[in-house]
Scaffold this active site. Sequence first.
Site, PDB file in Angstrom:
ATOM      1  CG  LEU A 159     -55.231  83.755  68.696  1.00  0.00           C
ATOM      2  CD1 LEU A 159     -55.848  82.527  68.611  1.00  0.00           C
ATOM      3  CD2 LEU A 159     -55.857  85.076  68.498  1.00  0.00           C
ATOM      4  NE  ARG A 160     -49.351  83.209  76.391  1.00  0.00           N
ATOM      5  CZ  ARG A 160     -48.819  84.295  76.983  1.00  0.00           C
ATOM      6  NH1 ARG A 160     -49.144  84.816  78.097  1.00  0.00           N
ATOM      7  NH2 ARG A 160     -47.549  84.766  76.238  1.00  0.00           N
ATOM      8  NE  ARG A 161     -46.917  87.406  75.042  1.00  0.00           N
ATOM      9  CZ  ARG A 161     -45.845  87.095  74.338  1.00  0.00           C
ATOM     10  NH1 ARG A 161     -45.899  87.106  73.165  1.00  0.00           N
ATOM     11  NH2 ARG A 161     -44.837  86.401  75.110  1.00  0.00           N
TER      12      ARG A 161
ATOM     13  CB  SER B 117     -34.842  82.861  64.956  1.00  0.00           C
ATOM     14  OG  SER B 117     -34.919  82.156  66.449  1.00  0.00           O
TER      15      SER B 117
ATOM     16  CE  LYS C 154     -42.630  81.370  73.643  1.00  0.00           C
ATOM     17  NZ  LYS C 154     -43.072  82.000  72.296  1.00  0.00           N
ATOM     18  CG  ASP C 155     -42.234  77.687  69.359  1.00  0.00           C
ATOM     19  OD1 ASP C 155     -43.064  78.305  69.451  1.00  0.00           O
ATOM     20  OD2 ASP C 155     -40.912  78.355  69.196  1.00  0.00           O
TER      21      ASP C 155
ATOM     22  CB  CYS D 226     -52.327  78.138  66.434  1.00  0.00           C
ATOM     23  SG  CYS D 226     -50.500  77.954  67.049  1.00  0.00           S
TER      24      CYS D 226
ATOM     25  NE  ARG E 260     -45.628  84.422  62.548  1.00  0.00           N
ATOM     26  CZ  ARG E 260     -45.296  83.578  61.621  1.00  0.00           C
ATOM     27  NH1 ARG E 260     -46.141  83.623  60.476  1.00  0.00           N
ATOM     28  NH2 ARG E 260     -44.163  82.918  61.667  1.00  0.00           N
ATOM     29  N   GLY E 261     -42.911  88.131  63.660  1.00  0.00           N
ATOM     30  CA  GLY E 261     -41.383  88.329  63.266  1.00  0.00           C
ATOM     31  C   GLY E 261     -40.516  87.869  64.646  1.00  0.00           C
TER      32      GLY E 261
ATOM     33  NE  ARG F 134     -42.149  89.180  67.863  1.00  0.00           N
ATOM     34  CZ  ARG F 134     -42.337  88.497  68.424  1.00  0.00           C
ATOM     35  NH1 ARG F 134     -43.624  88.353  69.196  1.00  0.00           N
ATOM     36  NH2 ARG F 134     -41.422  87.221  68.758  1.00  0.00           N
TER      37      ARG F 134
ATOM     38  CB  VAL G 153     -36.836  88.978  69.811  1.00  0.00           C
ATOM     39  CG1 VAL G 153     -36.708  90.467  70.991  1.00  0.00           C
ATOM     40  CG2 VAL G 153     -37.681  88.137  70.499  1.00  0.00           C
TER      41      VAL G 153
ATOM     42  CB  ALA H 125     -48.155  86.718  66.528  1.00  0.00           C
TER      43      ALA H 125
END
Length: 335
Positions: free
Chosen positions: A147-149, A30, A100-101, A259, A166-167, A172, A169, A145
């Site tokens: 859940l935290r946000r 990416s 974070k991944d 997740c 998703r996708g 999006r 940056v 995508a």
Amino acid sequence: MEARTRVRCGASAAPPSSTTSTLRIGTRGSPLALAQAYATRDLLAARFPDLSLEICIIKTTGDKVVNQPLADIGGKGLFTRELDDALLDDRVDICVHSMKDVPTYLPDGTVLPTTLPREDVRDVFVSLKAENLAGLPDGSVVGSASLRRASQILHKYPSLQVVNFRGNVQSRLRKIKEGNVDATLLALAGLKRMNLEEHATSILSLDDMIPAVAQGAIGIQCRTDDEGALQCVNALNDVETYVAVSCERAFLAALDGSCRTPIAGHARKSQDGQLRFDGLIASPDGNKIYQTSRVCNFSMEDAIKAGKDAGAELRAEAGEGFLEWSVGPNADLQS
């Protein structure tokens, strides 16, 4: 097949004189992942000018499947599994990750000894229709995508809708321009690393949105027995980031979060030299949120203890039933 010289990087900033020594850097393909890999390559090149460096792009399952929620296709370990395999198969020497991944567990035979200096951990609001979340009309659709946000958005703005989004940056940002949704949230760190900060409509304060565990941090993984690679990456480690991220990951591990669990955590070194940590767990609909904080000495031992204690506190406060639906083998981080 030509024999390959094993990389050795000593403290003198010079690897062996052999020009065939090459350090192979594994990364996703990416734009953000490549930006982070190139940044790592440049740091290594500056520190070890005689070392040959090669970028190796590894396609992950998480990159291939972009039309389903991460939780439905196995969690964010899908962004690291193929990189783990490449590392263990000796197809690459190090792997560069968005921390974070990275799951809280690592495959046997690998270690993650290094984090680079952390970028800004905050999230940004992106919209062509409002200046911030509070300015969106009732019923507006926010794409995310995470859940935290989503849980933190819905807790404060229950009149909004949050849909899976998703996708990478760039895709999006394109969907925002096409009007697919009214707004989205992105990590400021990713925008800054790709020189895309101008697309941020506004920056959310840490009071408004606690970031993901390890957000803004780049980690470097290598094989446990590869002394040369270890010496190279250890030279880049930022201790302050490493201690803070270790606290956050200890918090996540104590919760056994997946997740399917909205979890947020942020540790940092305060002006008084102490470590300060804020953590949160929530229901996906934002109806229930549990928060805690810690202050301790800024050391690895105290940081990990603080993270574990904070996780245990929230687990006990929320009750096992709050998390049992999300407990499973994919103890991944929250985006």
